[in-house]
Design a protein around this motif. Sequence first.
Motif, PDB file in Angstrom:
ATOM      1  N   UNK A 119       7.529 -86.526  72.074  1.00  0.00           N
ATOM      2  CA  UNK A 119       8.661 -85.607  72.119  1.00  0.00           C
ATOM      3  C   UNK A 119       9.808 -86.217  71.319  1.00  0.00           C
ATOM      4  N   UNK A 120      10.577 -85.381  70.646  1.00  0.00           N
ATOM      5  CA  UNK A 120      11.784 -85.830  69.948  1.00  0.00           C
ATOM      6  C   UNK A 120      12.961 -85.640  70.895  1.00  0.00           C
ATOM      7  N   UNK A 121      13.886 -86.590  70.848  1.00  0.00           N
ATOM      8  CA  UNK A 121      15.018 -86.574  71.767  1.00  0.00           C
ATOM      9  C   UNK A 121      16.307 -86.187  71.042  1.00  0.00           C
ATOM     10  N   UNK A 122      17.087 -85.357  71.724  1.00  0.00           N
ATOM     11  CA  UNK A 122      18.361 -84.889  71.198  1.00  0.00           C
ATOM     12  C   UNK A 122      19.395 -84.973  72.310  1.00  0.00           C
ATOM     13  N   UNK A 123      20.651 -85.136  71.905  1.00  0.00           N
ATOM     14  CA  UNK A 123      21.752 -85.040  72.857  1.00  0.00           C
ATOM     15  C   UNK A 123      22.669 -83.917  72.389  1.00  0.00           C
ATOM     16  N   UNK A 124      23.207 -83.198  73.359  1.00  0.00           N
ATOM     17  CA  UNK A 124      24.067 -82.051  73.080  1.00  0.00           C
ATOM     18  C   UNK A 124      25.349 -82.238  73.872  1.00  0.00           C
ATOM     19  N   UNK A 125      26.472 -82.309  73.179  1.00  0.00           N
ATOM     20  CA  UNK A 125      27.750 -82.554  73.837  1.00  0.00           C
ATOM     21  C   UNK A 125      28.532 -81.270  74.095  1.00  0.00           C
ATOM     22  N   UNK A 128      27.578 -80.095  69.459  1.00  0.00           N
ATOM     23  CA  UNK A 128      26.716 -80.669  68.431  1.00  0.00           C
ATOM     24  C   UNK A 128      25.394 -81.128  69.029  1.00  0.00           C
ATOM     25  N   UNK A 129      24.300 -80.784  68.347  1.00  0.00           N
ATOM     26  CA  UNK A 129      22.973 -81.251  68.732  1.00  0.00           C
ATOM     27  C   UNK A 129      22.619 -82.395  67.794  1.00  0.00           C
ATOM     28  N   UNK A 130      22.401 -83.579  68.363  1.00  0.00           N
ATOM     29  CA  UNK A 130      22.176 -84.775  67.557  1.00  0.00           C
ATOM     30  C   UNK A 130      20.837 -85.405  67.916  1.00  0.00           C
ATOM     31  N   UNK A 131      20.004 -85.658  66.887  1.00  0.00           N
ATOM     32  CA  UNK A 131      18.729 -86.339  67.092  1.00  0.00           C
ATOM     33  C   UNK A 131      19.019 -87.799  67.417  1.00  0.00           C
ATOM     34  N   UNK A 132      18.352 -88.344  68.440  1.00  0.00           N
ATOM     35  CA  UNK A 132      18.578 -89.731  68.854  1.00  0.00           C
ATOM     36  C   UNK A 132      17.251 -90.427  69.101  1.00  0.00           C
ATOM     37  N   UNK A 133      17.066 -91.593  68.504  1.00  0.00           N
ATOM     38  CA  UNK A 133      15.887 -92.392  68.792  1.00  0.00           C
ATOM     39  C   UNK A 133      16.042 -93.120  70.121  1.00  0.00           C
ATOM     40  N   UNK A 134      17.284 -93.401  70.489  1.00  0.00           N
ATOM     41  CA  UNK A 134      17.580 -94.013  71.781  1.00  0.00           C
ATOM     42  C   UNK A 134      18.960 -93.523  72.209  1.00  0.00           C
ATOM     43  N   UNK A 135      19.212 -93.541  73.513  1.00  0.00           N
ATOM     44  CA  UNK A 135      20.516 -93.046  73.967  1.00  0.00           C
ATOM     45  C   UNK A 135      21.630 -93.987  73.532  1.00  0.00           C
ATOM     46  N   UNK A 136      22.765 -93.424  73.289  1.00  0.00           N
ATOM     47  CA  UNK A 136      23.936 -94.202  72.915  1.00  0.00           C
ATOM     48  C   UNK A 136      24.417 -95.002  74.115  1.00  0.00           C
ATOM     49  N   UNK A 141      29.447 -87.546  79.114  1.00  0.00           N
ATOM     50  CA  UNK A 141      28.773 -86.402  79.719  1.00  0.00           C
ATOM     51  C   UNK A 141      28.130 -85.567  78.625  1.00  0.00           C
ATOM     52  N   UNK A 142      26.824 -85.387  78.731  1.00  0.00           N
ATOM     53  CA  UNK A 142      26.122 -84.563  77.749  1.00  0.00           C
ATOM     54  C   UNK A 142      24.809 -84.096  78.336  1.00  0.00           C
ATOM     55  N   UNK A 143      24.181 -83.206  77.623  1.00  0.00           N
ATOM     56  CA  UNK A 143      22.876 -82.690  77.988  1.00  0.00           C
ATOM     57  C   UNK A 143      21.867 -83.290  77.034  1.00  0.00           C
ATOM     58  N   UNK A 144      20.738 -83.705  77.558  1.00  0.00           N
ATOM     59  CA  UNK A 144      19.661 -84.262  76.738  1.00  0.00           C
ATOM     60  C   UNK A 144      18.542 -83.237  76.651  1.00  0.00           C
ATOM     61  N   UNK A 145      17.933 -83.166  75.485  1.00  0.00           N
ATOM     62  CA  UNK A 145      16.859 -82.209  75.250  1.00  0.00           C
ATOM     63  C   UNK A 145      15.685 -82.938  74.617  1.00  0.00           C
ATOM     64  N   UNK A 146      14.519 -82.843  75.262  1.00  0.00           N
ATOM     65  CA  UNK A 146      13.280 -83.386  74.713  1.00  0.00           C
ATOM     66  C   UNK A 146      12.507 -82.198  74.154  1.00  0.00           C
ATOM     67  N   UNK A 150       5.725 -79.583  67.949  1.00  0.00           N
ATOM     68  CA  UNK A 150       5.576 -78.323  67.207  1.00  0.00           C
ATOM     69  C   UNK A 150       6.831 -77.451  67.205  1.00  0.00           C
ATOM     70  N   UNK A 151       7.854 -77.848  67.964  1.00  0.00           N
ATOM     71  CA  UNK A 151       9.074 -77.041  68.042  1.00  0.00           C
ATOM     72  C   UNK A 151      10.300 -77.685  67.418  1.00  0.00           C
ATOM     73  N   UNK A 152      10.186 -78.889  66.915  1.00  0.00           N
ATOM     74  CA  UNK A 152      11.356 -79.575  66.350  1.00  0.00           C
ATOM     75  C   UNK A 152      11.962 -78.784  65.204  1.00  0.00           C
ATOM     76  N   UNK A 153      11.145 -78.305  64.299  1.00  0.00           N
ATOM     77  CA  UNK A 153      11.660 -77.554  63.151  1.00  0.00           C
ATOM     78  C   UNK A 153      12.393 -76.296  63.595  1.00  0.00           C
ATOM     79  N   UNK A 154      11.957 -75.718  64.684  1.00  0.00           N
ATOM     80  CA  UNK A 154      12.559 -74.496  65.224  1.00  0.00           C
ATOM     81  C   UNK A 154      14.044 -74.694  65.539  1.00  0.00           C
ATOM     82  N   UNK A 155      14.434 -75.906  65.896  1.00  0.00           N
ATOM     83  CA  UNK A 155      15.830 -76.173  66.228  1.00  0.00           C
ATOM     84  C   UNK A 155      16.754 -76.010  65.040  1.00  0.00           C
ATOM     85  N   UNK A 156      16.225 -76.221  63.844  1.00  0.00           N
ATOM     86  CA  UNK A 156      17.072 -76.240  62.659  1.00  0.00           C
ATOM     87  C   UNK A 156      16.794 -75.103  61.692  1.00  0.00           C
TER      88      UNK A 156
END
Length: 160
Positions: A119-125, A128-136, A141-146, A150-156
């Motif tokens: 799964x690819x990991x993203x954080x949403x504040x 902004x939706x930001x791809x993250x290899x590891x959490x900052x 306070x933010x929402x994380x999205x895994x 097959x759906x990563x491209x769909x985000x963009x």
Amino acid sequence: MSAEPMTTLLENFLNGRVTLLAAGQGAEAWSDGLKSEDRMVIAADAPGRLDDWCAGLGLRHVEWLMLHRVGAVLPVLESAEEMLRLRRIDFVQFEGDGEGNGAAGGLPALYALMQCHRYSMFRFDGRTLQHCLQPSADDGACTHLAVAPRHVQRLFTRDR
């Protein structure tokens, strides 16, 4: 932790006939507004093992899993081993606020678990939706999205 989950991501990326699982304290109440003609919402405060919950419901595939007000997110996702290994959950949304609520204390372990299943990991504040290899280290306070591979491209990709 807010009484209502962040729904911006769900509203923007999930269209058509879909199944949403909502788990966490008061899930039936906070997920009620997420129901629509095309969106089936199944909610439970403490569903037990997610693999067992999905099997008991006869669900082989879940488009969106929303974990809100669950406390420790890591054990909940560890209980979805088969669903995650087979990538039968497309999107997993959970919160982490850096204050020990929700996922905060276990974010590195959560990211590792989800990435282990590709799964690819993203954080949403909230903006902004930001791809993250590891959490900052200073994750506020933010929402994380895994997101399943097959759906990563769909985000963009925007509708034309």
